[in-house]
Design a protein around this motif. Structure first.
Motif, PDB file in Angstrom:
ATOM      1  N   GLU A 172     -24.858   8.422 -16.428  1.00  0.00           N
ATOM      2  CA  GLU A 172     -24.973   7.540 -17.588  1.00  0.00           C
ATOM      3  C   GLU A 172     -25.969   8.068 -18.626  1.00  0.00           C
ATOM      4  O   GLU A 172     -25.738   7.962 -19.817  1.00  0.00           O
ATOM      5  N   TYR A 173     -27.077   8.626 -18.138  1.00  0.00           N
ATOM      6  CA  TYR A 173     -28.129   9.035 -19.073  1.00  0.00           C
ATOM      7  C   TYR A 173     -28.049  10.496 -19.491  1.00  0.00           C
ATOM      8  O   TYR A 173     -28.956  11.024 -20.126  1.00  0.00           O
ATOM      9  N   LYS A 174     -26.945  11.139 -19.115  1.00  0.00           N
ATOM     10  CA  LYS A 174     -26.706  12.515 -19.546  1.00  0.00           C
ATOM     11  C   LYS A 174     -26.811  12.624 -21.064  1.00  0.00           C
ATOM     12  O   LYS A 174     -27.261  13.639 -21.600  1.00  0.00           O
ATOM     13  N   SER A 175     -26.428  11.551 -21.766  1.00  0.00           N
ATOM     14  CA  SER A 175     -26.442  11.587 -23.240  1.00  0.00           C
ATOM     15  C   SER A 175     -27.857  11.713 -23.792  1.00  0.00           C
ATOM     16  O   SER A 175     -28.038  11.993 -24.964  1.00  0.00           O
ATOM     17  N   GLU A 176     -28.875  11.505 -22.943  1.00  0.00           N
ATOM     18  CA  GLU A 176     -30.248  11.671 -23.424  1.00  0.00           C
ATOM     19  C   GLU A 176     -30.862  12.992 -22.963  1.00  0.00           C
ATOM     20  O   GLU A 176     -32.086  13.132 -22.928  1.00  0.00           O
ATOM     21  N   ALA A 230     -27.666   9.189 -13.300  1.00  0.00           N
ATOM     22  CA  ALA A 230     -27.658  10.595 -13.719  1.00  0.00           C
ATOM     23  C   ALA A 230     -26.521  10.835 -14.699  1.00  0.00           C
ATOM     24  O   ALA A 230     -26.690  11.492 -15.730  1.00  0.00           O
ATOM     25  N   TYR A 284     -30.682  16.726 -20.320  1.00  0.00           N
ATOM     26  CA  TYR A 284     -30.722  17.009 -18.887  1.00  0.00           C
ATOM     27  C   TYR A 284     -32.105  16.811 -18.294  1.00  0.00           C
ATOM     28  O   TYR A 284     -32.235  16.486 -17.123  1.00  0.00           O
ATOM     29  N   VAL A 334     -31.015  13.007 -17.443  1.00  0.00           N
ATOM     30  CA  VAL A 334     -30.559  13.133 -16.058  1.00  0.00           C
ATOM     31  C   VAL A 334     -31.754  13.161 -15.108  1.00  0.00           C
ATOM     32  O   VAL A 334     -31.839  12.379 -14.164  1.00  0.00           O
TER      33      VAL A 334
END
Lengths: 128, 147, 340
Positions: free
Chosen positions: B107-111, B105, B113, B117
């Motif tokens: 780590e992938y915040k950059s892609e 959740a 919400y 996320v």
């Protein structure tokens, strides 16, 4: 202070030892089989469901308390126990509802806290 | 040393060349950290019982609190250090499940919400839910008809 | 330019390596080679919001620094060969989109640096270009995210696992040395894909070592040289495990490389202090170590004949999931000081 006097230290010791031993099984799987952590979690939860369904795991829980319920084996056993109880009460519908209902607190907490953490935290590099 | 020509010979040779994990040390660390996490759970459980809650509610509260602590430590970038030290000691308890959900959740915040996320949250822990829940449904069905 | 033997190309004009530049991340900056790098970063984000943007910025800034250092106008650079580890080589193409230099995006996993040098030097030797840039980058965090697990996951890395280097290395190959003595590329040996069936993605050194062996032996046979001809033979990122395997395998084939062989993945980190297990890896590993450390050794004539073999593991996370083994590749570039 009453609470601290009420703690059953022998129970706590059994919990510590059994919980630790279950983790050792996991560690041997990690070091000897090259399984990824996701696979190890799946093995534990599925084994937990089977042991729970057969009624074996209840003995471990009775003996060790949280030493048995906190590891993922306990999560699996709890799923099985919920499914069986609910199935006995309300039939086939219960088979579908019971497992998730019994573990709903944990699942919802993980999802909610995961979302919350992503709002606040920023990824960081491991230092070692 | 004799010449290595076939894949089989090479794989055997690689096995013998690859360093082993320090398994005794890892097991010892896994044992005491895992035991400690369970013991923290036990104290929370005892406290709930002391306050008069029933067994099921107490167990659920233990899970929620441990998951909350694990999520918090993951967000602070501390859980991965505990995990590196303790291995299965922090993975096998419910804390490992929480960490597996919280870490992607973050780590992938950059892609974004929704797909970042929301979508990637279950990349590591999704299988646990799929296999755990499916197995419980099977058990439930068997229980409906045969018990 | 002539093909000799099975796979080797002899470069008659021996293109110059005119200039190099390197940027590394904070962990590499704590390693034993820190003082040789042009720039060391203080944090992995370098002011950017995502790991991918940070990696693009690293290669972008490194190429700008390289051009500035070289004294050549960027309009005089004919082509750029660059690549990285991220899907569809986004670090290189995003990082270099504003350079206005004709661009070849190349992928050879961690062998990309040598692949670029093979292509660039043949371009220069054939008069298709006067000046070319070869650059690569890698970033620990973007690579972990793409190939392995989220950084916050509390897992243990196996002892054979390697640590992706955060950094970028770049070189300018030229037909003109601008009056400075420069090391030159005399031979290149593009390698074959070699797969010995290793499936463990945490043991890349073992997966790539057979490819390195194949390219090394082919290069030596094609050129008629002995391993002792070179002052130093370096591989890209075989790490401790792969280095030992390559040394032993070479010995069984009758080539002794014990005295003059080393691996960039071994050199870049301090294994004990930095806990990197089997050493460094990634496109940036050999690129930064060559551009930083070895280029300086060549300039100072402490090394005069160097064989650079960059190794790559040609896999992705899908192929691992599907249980495929890991094909390895290695390209060799012979670099020599000719004008003594």
């Amino acid at each position: 202070m009453d609470f601290f006097q009420s703690i059953d230290w022998m129970q706590l010791l059994r919990c510590f030892v059994v919980g630790g031993l279950i983790c050792i099984i996991g560690q041997i799987l990690i070091d000897k089989t090259k399984l990824t952590s996701a696979r190890i979690l799946v093995i534990f939860v599925t084994t937990g469901v089977i042991l729970g369904a057969l009624g074996i795991y209840q003995y471990v829980i009775d003996f060790a308390g949280c030493g048995a319920t906190v590891p993922l084996l306990g999560f699996g056993a709890n799923l099985a126990k919920g499914a069986i109880t609910e199935a006995q009460n309300s039939g086939l519908l219960g088979a579908f509802i019971g497992g998730v209902k019994a573990s709903a607190g944990g699942i919802a907490a993980a999802v909610f806290f995961g979302y919350l953490a992503s709002l606040i935290a920023k990824p960081k590099i491991k230092k070692q | 040393m004799k010449s290595i020509d076939t894949k089989k010979e090479y794989l055997d040779y690689v096995d013998q060349k690859s360093p082993n994990s320090p398994i005794l040390k890892n097991c010892f660390n896994a044992f005491w950290v895992g035991g400690l996490i369970c013991s923290i759970g036990q104290i929370i459980f005892d406290f709930c019982q002391y306050k008069g809650l029933d067994t099921t509610s107490s167990s659920t509260i233990v899970s929620i609190i441990l998951i909350g602590i694990a999520a918090f430590l993951t967000g602070l970038n501390i859980f991965n250090k505990i995990g590196k030290f303790a291995g299965a000691g922090s993975l096998v308890p419910i804390t490992g499940f929480a960490n597996s959900i919280v870490s992607p959740a973050i780590e992938y915040k950059s892609e974004g919400y929704v797909m970042g996320v929301g979508g990637k949250m279950f990349t590591v822990a999704g299988p646990v839910l799929v296999f755990g829940i499916s197995a419980s449904v099977i058990v439930g069905i068997i229980a409906t008809f045969f018990v | 330019m002539t093909k000799i033997g099975l796979q080797t190309i002899k470069l008659d004009s021996a293109p110059y390596i005119l200039e190099t530049s390197s940027i590394v991340g904070p962990k590499e900056a704590e390693g034993p080679l820190a003082k040789y790098f042009d720039q060391c970063l203080e944090d992995e984000f370098w002011g950017e919001k995502t790991w991918e943007k940070a990696e693009s910025k690293i290669i972008k800034e490194n190429v700008s620094a390289l051009v500035a250092k070289s004294g050549i106008a960027s309009t005089d650079i004919d082509y750029c060969f660059a690549g990285d580890l991220l899907n569809q080589c986004i670090s290189s193409s995003f990082g270099l989109r504003e350079t206005n230099i004709p661009f070849f995006g190349i992928f050879g996993a961690c062998s990309t640096f040598a692949e670029g040098m093979c292509l660039g030097s043949t371009f220069v030797d054939s008069h298709a270009a006067s000046n070319v840039i070869c650059a690569t980058s890698s970033h620990f965090c973007s690579a972990e995210k793409q190939f392995r697990f989220p950084l916050e996951l509390g897992n243990q890395r196996p002892q054979s696992a390697q640590w992706t280097v955060t950094g970028s290395g770049a070189v300018i190959l030229s037909n003109n040395n601008l009056g400075k003595p420069c090391p030159r590329i005399t031979y290149v040996t593009p390698g074959k894909i070699v797969d010995m069936g290793v499936k463990d993605a945490n043991n890349m050194g073992a997966a790539m070592a057979p490819a390195a062996l194949d390219t090394l032996i082919t290069h030596l046979k094609d050129t008629g040289r002995k391993p002792s001809y070179y002052d130093v033979i370096i591989t890209g990122d075989l790490g401790y495990v792969g280095k030992e395997i390559l040394t032993e395998l070479a010995e069984t084939k009758g080539y002794n490389i014990k005295n003059n062989y080393d691996d960039c993945g071994v050199l870049i980190f301090d294994k004990e202090k930095q806990d990197t297990h089997s050493g460094g890896s990634g496109c940036g590993c050999i690129a930064t170590v060559f551009s930083g450390y070895f280029y300086q050794m060549l300039k100072e004539k402490k090394i005069n004949k160097l064989l650079l073999i960059a190794t790559g593991a040609l896999m992705n996370s899908t192929s691992s999931q599907q249980g495929e083994s890991i094909p390895g590749i290695a390209h060799a570039v012979a670099i020599e000081n000719l004008d003594n």
